[in-house]
Write an enzyme that holds these catalytic residues in place. Structure first.
Site, PDB file in Angstrom:
ATOM      1  N   ASP A   4       0.732  -1.266   0.013  1.00 30.03           N
ATOM      2  CA  ASP A   4       0.101   0.130   0.065  1.00 30.03           C
ATOM      3  C   ASP A   4       0.858   1.287   0.067  1.00 30.03           C
ATOM      4  O   ASP A   4       1.987   1.438   0.462  1.00 30.03           O
ATOM      5  CB  ASP A   4      -0.941  -0.017   1.265  1.00 30.03           C
TER       6      ASP A   4
ATOM      7  N   ARG B 176       0.107   7.652  -2.527  1.00 29.17           N
ATOM      8  CA  ARG B 176       0.830   8.698  -1.485  1.00 29.17           C
ATOM      9  C   ARG B 176       2.268   8.983  -2.044  1.00 29.17           C
ATOM     10  O   ARG B 176       2.728  10.134  -1.943  1.00 29.17           O
ATOM     11  CB  ARG B 176       0.555   8.303  -0.147  1.00 29.17           C
TER      12      ARG B 176
ATOM     13  N   THR C 209     -10.324  -6.888  -5.908  1.00 29.50           N
ATOM     14  CA  THR C 209     -11.702  -6.943  -6.546  1.00 29.50           C
ATOM     15  C   THR C 209     -12.427  -5.728  -6.554  1.00 29.50           C
ATOM     16  O   THR C 209     -12.913  -5.334  -7.506  1.00 29.50           O
ATOM     17  CB  THR C 209     -12.809  -8.224  -6.052  1.00 29.50           C
TER      18      THR C 209
ATOM     19  N   ASN D 120     -10.532  -2.775  -6.882  1.00 25.41           N
ATOM     20  CA  ASN D 120      -9.805  -1.816  -7.684  1.00 25.41           C
ATOM     21  C   ASN D 120     -10.263  -1.578  -8.862  1.00 25.41           C
ATOM     22  O   ASN D 120      -9.856  -0.251  -9.301  1.00 25.41           O
ATOM     23  CB  ASN D 120      -8.338  -2.436  -7.479  1.00 25.41           C
TER      24      ASN D 120
ATOM     25  N   GLU E 101       0.909 -13.469  11.913  1.00 27.37           N
ATOM     26  CA  GLU E 101       1.272 -12.335  12.812  1.00 27.37           C
ATOM     27  C   GLU E 101       1.299 -11.160  11.566  1.00 27.37           C
ATOM     28  O   GLU E 101       1.945 -11.226  10.492  1.00 27.37           O
ATOM     29  CB  GLU E 101       2.569 -12.559  13.141  1.00 27.37           C
TER      30      GLU E 101
HETATM   31  C1  FPP Z   1      -1.831   0.299  -3.312  1.00 24.60           C
HETATM   32  O1  FPP Z   1      -1.603   1.566  -3.358  1.00 24.60           O
HETATM   33  C2  FPP Z   1      -1.301  -0.556  -4.568  1.00 24.60           C
HETATM   34  C3  FPP Z   1      -2.278  -0.868  -5.339  1.00 24.60           C
HETATM   35  C4  FPP Z   1      -3.709  -0.967  -5.473  1.00 24.60           C
HETATM   36  C5  FPP Z   1      -1.784  -1.726  -6.646  1.00 24.60           C
HETATM   37  C6  FPP Z   1      -0.399  -2.338  -6.115  1.00 24.60           C
HETATM   38  C7  FPP Z   1       0.298  -2.613  -7.497  1.00 24.60           C
HETATM   39  C8  FPP Z   1       1.481  -2.862  -7.637  1.00 24.60           C
HETATM   40  C9  FPP Z   1       2.444  -2.629  -6.988  1.00 24.60           C
HETATM   41  C10 FPP Z   1       2.009  -3.420  -8.938  1.00 24.60           C
HETATM   42  C11 FPP Z   1       1.968  -4.893  -9.067  1.00 24.60           C
HETATM   43  C12 FPP Z   1       2.147  -5.442 -10.183  1.00 24.60           C
HETATM   44  C13 FPP Z   1       2.933  -6.463 -10.373  1.00 24.60           C
HETATM   45  C14 FPP Z   1       3.152  -6.759 -11.687  1.00 24.60           C
HETATM   46  C15 FPP Z   1       3.232  -7.630  -9.369  1.00 24.60           C
HETATM   47  P1  FPP Z   1      -2.501   2.734  -3.402  1.00 24.60           P
HETATM   48  O2  FPP Z   1      -2.627   3.176  -4.710  1.00 24.60           O
HETATM   49  O3  FPP Z   1      -3.762   2.143  -2.598  1.00 24.60           O
HETATM   50  O4  FPP Z   1      -1.914   3.882  -2.372  1.00 24.60           O
HETATM   51  P2  FPP Z   1      -2.532   5.063  -1.659  1.00 24.60           P
HETATM   52  O5  FPP Z   1      -3.212   4.231  -0.415  1.00 24.60           O
HETATM   53  O6  FPP Z   1      -1.260   5.682  -1.172  1.00 24.60           O
HETATM   54  O7  FPP Z   1      -3.394   5.686  -2.526  1.00 24.60           O
END
Ligand code: FPP
Length: 238
Positions: A18, A22, A64, A66, A205
């Site tokens: 996550d 940000r 699901t 996103n 954990e």
């Molecule tokens: C959360 O950050 C992240 C995601 C919803 C997507 C995570 C995906 C990746 C790192 C790409 C993975 C790709 C592969 C090919 C494995 P956020 O957007 O919710 O951050 P925020 O809470 O700061 O807005």
């Protein structure tokens, strides 16, 4: 490696990645730049975990929920999946890593489904770490699909509803064969499960770090493992 002598490395680690948004916002960049950096972190962490001796690494790449994000962000993430599928394949081959995807892949565009199938197929015989990518994944959706599959087997006479055990039910989940996470890490300081591995994390954990996912690295991983090592796991006993 010095740290490996001191630390007890968990066999199964799961990560809620996550904070990409940000990370980008802090720099005045579009959110997708955060996801791009996040992908680089994924690549590096797969290699770090494989070298540390982790057996299973599961990451939450796309939930699901996103799909509710802006069209621009969703299509940016799809583009990243396309690009990284190829990179992940060569990284997985280099590091003897087996790749598996959990979640309902049927909603993705066909070329992404093909890329996922290829990643799984071409790494299936690798004997090192298993890297599990959760994409279009939701814990409730996974349990719902497992319940449907079980019900259908009951109807076909292959299962007896009154004899359902936790072990049998687990075998209907996407994670069949993947041990429950010993350690669940969440980055960016949020204290939520966000529908991730609801069944599997019963006794995991949980370690939360304030570090945003694009800034996550091996040192942060090791400090999470150190925190995990300080926990007494009782699995409901005394
Ligand atoms: C959360 O950050 C992240 C995601 C919803 C997507 C995570 C995906 C990746 C790192 C790409 C993975 C790709 C592969 C090919 C494995 P956020 O957007 O919710 O951050 P925020 O809470 O700061 O807005």
């Amino acid at each position: 490696m010095e740290e490996k002598k001191k630390l007890n490395i968990p066999s199964s680690i799961a990560i809620i990645m996550d904070g990409n948004g940000r990370w980008a916002k802090k720099r005045g960049l579009p959110r997708n730049m955060g996801h791009r950096e996040g992908c680089k972190t994924v690549e590096q962490i797969i290699e770090d975990c494989a070298r540390l001796g982790v057996d299973y690494l599961t990451v939450y790449a796309f939930s699901t929920e996103n799909w509710k994000r802006s069209e621009d962000e969703v299509s940016g993430l799809m583009q990243l999946f396309r690009y990284y599928a190829g990179r992940l394949l060569s990284r997985a081959k280099d590091n003897n890593v087996r790749v598996r995807m959990i979640g309902d892949r049927s909603r993705f565009p066909q070329d992404i489904i093909d890329a996922i199938n290829k990643l799984e197929g071409e790494t299936n015989d690798n004997t090192g770490m298993t890297f599990v990518m959760a994409a279009n994944y939701g814990g409730r959706d996974e349990i719902r699909r497992a319940a449907m599959a079980f019900a259908s087997d009951v109807k076909a006479g292959k299962q007896e509803a009154s004899e359902l055990t936790e072990e049998t039910f687990s075998s209907y989940l996407d994670t069949c064969g993947v041990p429950d996470p010993d350690l669940l890490i969440r980055t960016s300081g949020e204290l939520r499960l966000s529908n991730f591995l609801l069944w599997q994390c019963a006794y995991s954990e949980i370690v939360i770090t304030d570090v945003l996912w694009p800034d996550f690295n091996k040192d942060v991983l090791l400090s999470c493992i150190e925190e995990f090592n300080g926990r007494k796991r009782r699995f409901g006993g005394v």
